[in-house]
Design a protein around this motif. Sequence first.
Motif, mmCIF file in Angstrom:
data_model
loop_
_atom_site.group_PDB
_atom_site.id
_atom_site.type_symbol
_atom_site.label_atom_id
_atom_site.label_comp_id
_atom_site.label_asym_id
_atom_site.label_seq_id
_atom_site.Cartn_x
_atom_site.Cartn_y
_atom_site.Cartn_z
ATOM 1 N N GLU A 186 0.825 -1.201 0.000
ATOM 2 C CA GLU A 186 0.000 0.000 0.000
ATOM 3 C C GLU A 186 0.863 1.257 0.000
ATOM 4 O O GLU A 186 1.988 1.260 0.483
ATOM 5 N N SER A 187 0.294 2.318 -0.491
ATOM 6 C CA SER A 187 0.969 3.609 -0.514
ATOM 7 C C SER A 187 1.187 4.111 0.911
ATOM 8 O O SER A 187 0.292 3.997 1.749
ATOM 9 N N LYS A 242 5.991 16.184 3.002
ATOM 10 C CA LYS A 242 6.126 16.308 4.455
ATOM 11 C C LYS A 242 5.460 15.158 5.188
ATOM 12 O O LYS A 242 5.773 14.894 6.338
ATOM 13 N N GLY A 243 4.531 14.468 4.549
ATOM 14 C CA GLY A 243 3.827 13.371 5.199
ATOM 15 C C GLY A 243 4.538 12.035 5.080
ATOM 16 O O GLY A 243 4.786 11.361 6.077
ATOM 17 N N CYS A 244 4.879 11.643 3.857
ATOM 18 C CA CYS A 244 5.444 10.313 3.637
ATOM 19 C C CYS A 244 6.927 10.332 3.258
ATOM 20 O O CYS A 244 7.552 9.278 3.171
ATOM 21 N N ARG A 251 8.826 -0.689 -4.822
ATOM 22 C CA ARG A 251 8.103 -0.067 -3.705
ATOM 23 C C ARG A 251 8.841 -0.295 -2.388
ATOM 24 O O ARG A 251 8.921 0.609 -1.561
ATOM 25 N N HIS A 252 9.370 -1.497 -2.198
ATOM 26 C CA HIS A 252 10.176 -1.770 -0.999
ATOM 27 C C HIS A 252 11.374 -0.819 -0.942
ATOM 28 O O HIS A 252 11.714 -0.301 0.127
ATOM 29 N N HIS A 253 12.006 -0.619 -2.092
ATOM 30 C CA HIS A 253 13.165 0.277 -2.153
ATOM 31 C C HIS A 253 12.766 1.707 -1.779
ATOM 32 O O HIS A 253 13.469 2.381 -1.004
ATOM 33 N N VAL A 254 11.639 2.176 -2.289
ATOM 34 C CA VAL A 254 11.160 3.523 -1.967
ATOM 35 C C VAL A 254 10.866 3.629 -0.474
ATOM 36 O O VAL A 254 11.218 4.627 0.172
ATOM 37 N N LEU A 255 10.254 2.609 0.108
ATOM 38 C CA LEU A 255 9.960 2.628 1.545
ATOM 39 C C LEU A 255 11.246 2.655 2.365
ATOM 40 O O LEU A 255 11.306 3.334 3.400
#
Length: 94
Positions: A10-11, A26-28, A46-50
């Motif tokens: 999920e985003s 500023k949030g994520c 997505r894992h990399h971005v997280l």
Amino acid sequence: MEQIELFTIESPCRGVCENSKTGFCKGCLRSREERFHWFSLTNEARHHVLDLCKQRRARLIKARQDRLEADSAKALPYGMEDDPIVDLFELTND
């Protein structure tokens, strides 16, 4: 061999959606490109971005702590001494 993900990731959006001076939300703490392309990314991407967002958050927290420590270490204004504060309510037997 790549592990198959059963569920999509999920985003991390928190609904703040406002850019900081550095260009990250500023949030994520995702960049503009990371936010716009989130739904076209693979689960691995997505894992990399997280992971990047976690690193950014850790740097942000450290910078805030360093700034607070620097502010508390500033010299007192002219004329003020760094003497201990006398407790006016201390009971004395004089």
